[in-house]
Design a protein around this motif. Structure first.
Motif, PDB file in Angstrom:
ATOM      1  N   GLN A 107      63.312  46.979  28.958  1.00 27.86           N
ATOM      2  CA  GLN A 107      64.513  47.443  28.272  1.00 27.86           C
ATOM      3  C   GLN A 107      64.277  47.594  26.775  1.00 27.86           C
ATOM      4  OE1 GLN A 107      66.767  44.183  30.324  1.00 27.86           O
ATOM      5  NE2 GLN A 107      68.386  45.698  30.440  1.00 27.86           N
ATOM      6  N   THR A 108      63.516  46.659  26.199  1.00 29.88           N
ATOM      7  CA  THR A 108      63.226  46.718  24.763  1.00 29.88           C
ATOM      8  C   THR A 108      62.395  47.941  24.420  1.00 29.88           C
ATOM      9  OG1 THR A 108      63.293  44.296  24.613  1.00 29.88           O
ATOM     10  CG2 THR A 108      62.199  45.481  22.817  1.00 29.88           C
ATOM     11  N   LYS A 109      61.359  48.213  25.196  1.00 29.89           N
ATOM     12  CA  LYS A 109      60.475  49.346  24.900  1.00 29.89           C
ATOM     13  C   LYS A 109      61.165  50.679  25.136  1.00 29.89           C
ATOM     14  CE  LYS A 109      56.083  46.933  25.511  1.00 29.89           C
ATOM     15  NZ  LYS A 109      55.734  47.060  24.085  1.00 29.89           N
ATOM     16  N   ILE A 110      62.019  50.757  26.147  1.00 30.74           N
ATOM     17  CA  ILE A 110      62.788  51.983  26.373  1.00 30.74           C
ATOM     18  C   ILE A 110      63.676  52.273  25.170  1.00 30.74           C
ATOM     19  CG2 ILE A 110      64.680  52.954  27.737  1.00 30.74           C
ATOM     20  CD1 ILE A 110      63.411  51.679  30.204  1.00 30.74           C
ATOM     21  N   GLU A 111      64.279  51.218  24.639  1.00 28.09           N
ATOM     22  CA  GLU A 111      65.127  51.390  23.455  1.00 28.09           C
ATOM     23  C   GLU A 111      64.295  51.788  22.242  1.00 28.09           C
ATOM     24  OE1 GLU A 111      68.240  48.729  20.751  1.00 28.09           O
ATOM     25  OE2 GLU A 111      67.661  48.037  22.733  1.00 28.09           O
ATOM     26  N   GLN A 112      63.137  51.140  22.052  1.00 30.72           N
ATOM     27  CA  GLN A 112      62.264  51.460  20.915  1.00 30.72           C
ATOM     28  C   GLN A 112      61.745  52.894  20.996  1.00 30.72           C
ATOM     29  OE1 GLN A 112      59.292  48.377  21.195  1.00 30.72           O
ATOM     30  NE2 GLN A 112      60.472  46.931  19.974  1.00 30.72           N
ATOM     31  N   ASP A 113      61.408  53.344  22.197  1.00 29.93           N
ATOM     32  CA  ASP A 113      60.869  54.698  22.379  1.00 29.93           C
ATOM     33  C   ASP A 113      61.966  55.752  22.496  1.00 29.93           C
ATOM     34  OD1 ASP A 113      58.370  53.576  22.336  1.00 29.93           O
ATOM     35  OD2 ASP A 113      58.081  53.598  24.510  1.00 29.93           O
ATOM     36  N   ARG A 114      63.220  55.318  22.426  1.00 33.36           N
ATOM     37  CA  ARG A 114      64.376  56.215  22.466  1.00 33.36           C
ATOM     38  C   ARG A 114      64.359  57.085  23.730  1.00 33.36           C
ATOM     39  NH1 ARG A 114      64.710  58.180  16.086  1.00 33.36           N
ATOM     40  NH2 ARG A 114      64.877  56.070  15.210  1.00 33.36           N
ATOM     41  N   LEU A 115      64.116  56.436  24.841  1.00 30.60           N
ATOM     42  CA  LEU A 115      64.084  57.131  26.122  1.00 30.60           C
ATOM     43  C   LEU A 115      65.448  57.056  26.798  1.00 30.60           C
ATOM     44  CD1 LEU A 115      60.645  55.813  27.446  1.00 30.60           C
ATOM     45  CD2 LEU A 115      61.105  57.924  26.190  1.00 30.60           C
ATOM     46  N   VAL A 116      65.696  58.010  27.662  1.00 29.75           N
ATOM     47  CA  VAL A 116      66.969  58.087  28.388  1.00 29.75           C
ATOM     48  C   VAL A 116      66.678  58.030  29.884  1.00 29.75           C
ATOM     49  CG1 VAL A 116      69.006  59.487  28.865  1.00 29.75           C
ATOM     50  CG2 VAL A 116      68.034  59.461  26.558  1.00 29.75           C
ATOM     51  N   TRP A 117      67.404  57.154  30.582  1.00 30.26           N
ATOM     52  CA  TRP A 117      67.278  57.087  32.038  1.00 30.26           C
ATOM     53  C   TRP A 117      67.852  58.373  32.651  1.00 30.26           C
ATOM     54  CZ3 TRP A 117      64.887  53.302  34.758  1.00 30.26           C
ATOM     55  CH2 TRP A 117      64.689  52.061  34.134  1.00 30.26           C
ATOM     56  N   ARG A 118      67.088  58.960  33.586  1.00 28.10           N
ATOM     57  CA  ARG A 118      67.607  60.116  34.319  1.00 28.10           C
ATOM     58  C   ARG A 118      67.335  59.932  35.813  1.00 28.10           C
ATOM     59  NH1 ARG A 118      67.165  65.853  31.375  1.00 28.10           N
ATOM     60  NH2 ARG A 118      65.099  65.994  32.346  1.00 28.10           N
ATOM     61  N   ARG A 119      68.129  60.590  36.604  1.00 32.63           N
ATOM     62  CA  ARG A 119      67.976  60.535  38.060  1.00 32.63           C
ATOM     63  C   ARG A 119      67.835  61.953  38.581  1.00 32.63           C
ATOM     64  NH1 ARG A 119      71.619  60.608  42.498  1.00 32.63           N
ATOM     65  NH2 ARG A 119      73.333  60.932  41.025  1.00 32.63           N
ATOM     66  N   LYS A 120      66.787  62.211  39.340  1.00 29.73           N
ATOM     67  CA  LYS A 120      66.562  63.561  39.845  1.00 29.73           C
ATOM     68  C   LYS A 120      66.974  63.646  41.319  1.00 29.73           C
ATOM     69  CE  LYS A 120      61.656  62.728  40.812  1.00 29.73           C
ATOM     70  NZ  LYS A 120      60.273  63.163  40.590  1.00 29.73           N
ATOM     71  N   PHE A 121      67.635  64.745  41.660  1.00 33.61           N
ATOM     72  CA  PHE A 121      68.018  64.986  43.045  1.00 33.61           C
ATOM     73  C   PHE A 121      68.321  66.474  43.207  1.00 33.61           C
ATOM     74  CE2 PHE A 121      71.926  64.315  40.764  1.00 33.61           C
ATOM     75  CZ  PHE A 121      72.830  65.203  41.333  1.00 33.61           C
ATOM     76  N   LYS A 122      68.361  66.915  44.474  1.00 33.71           N
ATOM     77  CA  LYS A 122      68.677  68.304  44.775  1.00 33.71           C
ATOM     78  C   LYS A 122      70.145  68.425  45.181  1.00 33.71           C
ATOM     79  CE  LYS A 122      64.293  70.347  46.211  1.00 33.71           C
ATOM     80  NZ  LYS A 122      63.558  70.986  47.343  1.00 33.71           N
ATOM     81  N   LYS A 123      70.844  69.352  44.533  1.00 29.13           N
ATOM     82  CA  LYS A 123      72.213  69.624  44.942  1.00 29.13           C
ATOM     83  C   LYS A 123      72.196  70.454  46.225  1.00 29.13           C
ATOM     84  CE  LYS A 123      74.292  69.503  40.328  1.00 29.13           C
ATOM     85  NZ  LYS A 123      75.063  70.265  39.316  1.00 29.13           N
ATOM     86  N   ASP A 124      73.286  70.395  46.944  1.00 30.10           N
ATOM     87  CA  ASP A 124      73.378  71.139  48.198  1.00 30.10           C
ATOM     88  C   ASP A 124      73.114  72.620  47.973  1.00 30.10           C
ATOM     89  OD1 ASP A 124      73.989  68.805  49.458  1.00 30.10           O
ATOM     90  OD2 ASP A 124      76.171  69.126  49.424  1.00 30.10           O
ATOM     91  N   ASN A 125      72.257  73.194  48.852  1.00 29.36           N
ATOM     92  CA  ASN A 125      71.958  74.627  48.850  1.00 29.36           C
ATOM     93  C   ASN A 125      71.317  75.109  47.550  1.00 29.36           C
ATOM     94  OD1 ASN A 125      73.202  74.850  51.438  1.00 29.36           O
ATOM     95  ND2 ASN A 125      75.225  74.996  50.436  1.00 29.36           N
ATOM     96  N   GLN A 126      70.683  74.186  46.813  1.00 31.99           N
ATOM     97  CA  GLN A 126      69.991  74.590  45.584  1.00 31.99           C
ATOM     98  C   GLN A 126      68.543  74.131  45.646  1.00 31.99           C
ATOM     99  OE1 GLN A 126      71.860  73.703  41.878  1.00 31.99           O
ATOM    100  NE2 GLN A 126      73.906  74.366  42.548  1.00 31.99           N
TER     101      GLN A 126
END
Length: 599
Positions: free
Chosen positions: A259-278
């Motif tokens: 958590q500390t390093k993510i904050e220091q590196d200014r990273l953002v949590w993201r979640r990848k997924f496919k939307k229906d029919n895309q």
């Protein structure tokens, strides 16, 4: 830029030291340096110098080789916040001899010089620290603590004139020196073990003097003699030699560090997924609930079986262990330009530890370390155990049996239920003059007890659970104790301010926070008397773990088996690391460790 003459340059003696892993011909080295020039976008580069002679010893003359890449690079100065750019000279200097190399970079990053690592690797921890002799006066030490609880101190730094004589020795076997500064035979040098960097303090010198210094360091690396002082600490073990004889049994993620390093590196949590029919993947920002769940999952120690654990698996390479978090493959960390897989980020930052079937080995910070004294510490852990029969009757920690089984009359309670660990702890310390329930926001312990006659201050950390010797139940309470170990050495005035806040009831009940005190005293009088006791120079301090899920006989039996080399369950090794670290942390601060559990 015209061809350079290295005699026209002066260099500081601060280099990253490398071992040659395979033979690299001059032609191959030239290709590597050209690739570095392209990667780093060097402009107006001078002709590359490849393996020219450099003096290693004057009498008799002995030579190595020096290679040099010089060019210009454009960068944004840190003070301008990206609004300005400046053109600066950048270079790579590489000295080679006898299977070793020393590299110095100017205005270039380690990512830029990755091509060099096709034929070289960093000098390993145990070897890079061997440049310090037994006669060295250690002036500064920065260390990482092998802390399986993930709470409390994760590192220490010391400064002095002779740390080899001044530093406490308790717990050294669970400490990994990361950088050292020393006066060795009149020369001041520093060693940054994690980066394989050695620095000799002093003015910049010409290339031949750098070459002769490199030759001296190379000789010490070849001898690879570990000083008496460094032998106190966790011993680095060659990965390739040790790993075939070790079986991973437990993995612990450094979620606080993550958590500390993510904050220091200014990273953002993201979640990848496919939307229906895309066809295209969506990558929205992960919600706080998602990240909290993920961190919570990583916080639980996981047993490893045949390389697999509940969240994924281990990938054992030739020199490192990596993790593949199959359960979280859809989570990434975004730096504004690209997504980095969570597993890749954790691996790049070495944010996990692995424990083995051998109790004295641990994988941490990208290497295997051995605490040769940990098995011997079983006696100290056993000595701290105290069986308390009433803990076998406990069915809850505080008031509610569980979230789904709350106390039916909580608001009317004047005391904690008799079968709670809190009441059992209070009864155990009924001879204390003062007992306070400190289970509040600014919590130092679940209970704080003060005994006037024996001049004793006791912090009690309680935890309830089903009977087990598993380390996961112990993890939280040990972490709480370690996190607050420094508060046991608090100034009397700080304790006084705490006591001023005890003039109320436990939240949602009529249970007073002052659980025991001489009758008739006001909170101000209690505060005054406590401060007088804590000001005594003979004050005795205790840190107590009160655990209804542990059995003194069972833990003692298992640790004795481990000490005698008999087979034990995999989590017993983690239990030993947790409890032995708790005991060592107490001893280092002259605190008495006590582990209360069922008989």
């Amino acid at each position: 830029m015209q061809r350079v003459n290295l005699k026209d340059f002066s260099f500081t003696r601060s280099f990253v030291f490398l071992r040659q892993t395979k033979r690299v011909k001059a032609k191959q080295l030239r290709v590597m340096l050209k690739e570095i020039s392209v990667r780093s976008e060097l402009e107006n580069a001078a002709p590359i110098v490849v393996r020219h002679k450099v003096l290693l010893t004057a009498l008799p003359p002995n030579y190595g080789s020096v290679s040099f890449l010089l060019g210009e690079t454009v960068r944004a100065p840190t003070f301008a916040n990206g609004t300005l750019q400046e053109r600066v000279l950048a270079y790579v200097l590489l000295i080679e001899a006898g299977g070793y190399a020393a590299m110095q970079l100017r205005h270039l990053g380690t990512i830029d010089v990755e091509p060099l690592f096709l034929g070289h690797s960093l000098v390993p921890y145990g070897q890079i620290t061997s440049v310090l002799t037994n006669g060295a006066n250690i002036l500064k030490l920065v260390s990482k603590i092998i802390n399986p609880a993930q709470s409390g101190l994760t590192g220490r730094a010391y400064e002095g004139n002779s740390l080899q004589n001044e530093m406490p020795q308790f717990g050294s076997g669970k400490t990994i020196p990361r950088s050292l500064k020393a006066n060795d035979n009149g020369a001041v040098i520093s060693v940054t073990a994690s980066a394989a960097r050695i620095t000799a303090y002093g003015p910049a010198v010409d290339i031949d003097q750098v070459g002769m210094w490199f030759s001296q360091i190379r000789a010490m690396l070849t001898n690879n003699h570990r000083s008496t002082f460094l032998s106190r600490f966790a011993e680095p073990i060659d990965f390739a030699t040790a790993m075939p004889n070790l079986t991973p049994s437990l993995i612990v993620f450094d979620t606080l560090g993550l958590q500390t390093k993510i904050e220091q590196d200014r990273l953002v949590w993201r979640r990848k997924f496919k939307k229906d029919n895309q066809r295209k993947l969506a990558r929205p920002v992960a919600t706080p609930q998602m990240t909290d769940f993920l961190i919570g999952q990583l916080s639980s120690n996981a047993v490893i079986k045949n390389g697999d654990f509940p969240l994924g698996r281990l990938a054992v390479g030739g020199s490192k262990i990596k993790v593949e978090l199959d359960a979280f493959r859809n989570f990434t960390l975004f730096d504004g330009k690209k997504d980095v897989a969570l597993s890749a980020y954790i691996n790049s930052k070495d944010l996990f530890s692995v424990y083995f079937d051998s109790p004295d080995h641990v994988y941490m910070s990208g290497g295997i370390y051995r605490d040769s004294g940990i098995v011997g510490e079983t006696l100290s852990v056993i000595a701290a155990l105290q069986g308390l029969p009433t803990l076998a009757l406990a069915d809850r920690e505080k008031i509610d049996i569980s979230r789904d089984n709350p106390h039916p009359n909580k608001g009317a309670l004047n005391n904690f239920p008799p079968t709670s660990v809190f009441t059992i702890a209070e009864d155990k310390y009924q001879n204390a003059d003062y007992i306070f329930c400190d289970d509040l926001g600014d919590e130092w312990a679940d209970h704080i007890a003060v005994h006037a006659a024996s001049k004793t201050l006791t912090f009690i950390h309680s935890k309830h659970g089903k009977p087990t010797t598993g380390a996961s139940s112990l993890h939280e309470v040990v972490g709480q104790a370690l996190k607050n170990m420094g508060n046991l050495l608090c100034m009397p005035a700080a304790m006084g301010r705490k006591i001023a806040g005890y003039n109320c009831s436990y939240h949602g009940t009529n249970i007073p926070l002052v659980r025991r005190a001489p009758p008739g005293l006001t909170i101000v009088q209690i505060e005054d008397r406590i401060m007088q006791i804590l000001s005594d120079n003979l004050l005795r301090r205790e840190a107590v773990l009160c655990c209804s899920f542990l059995s003194a006989a069972d833990v003692s039996n298992q640790l004795t088996k481990l000490k005698n080399g008999q087979p034990v369950r995999s989590h017993i090794r983690q239990l030993l690391w947790l409890l032995s670290y708790f005991v060592a942390a107490c001893k280092e601060l002259s605190v008495i460790p006590i582990i209360l559990c069922r008989p």
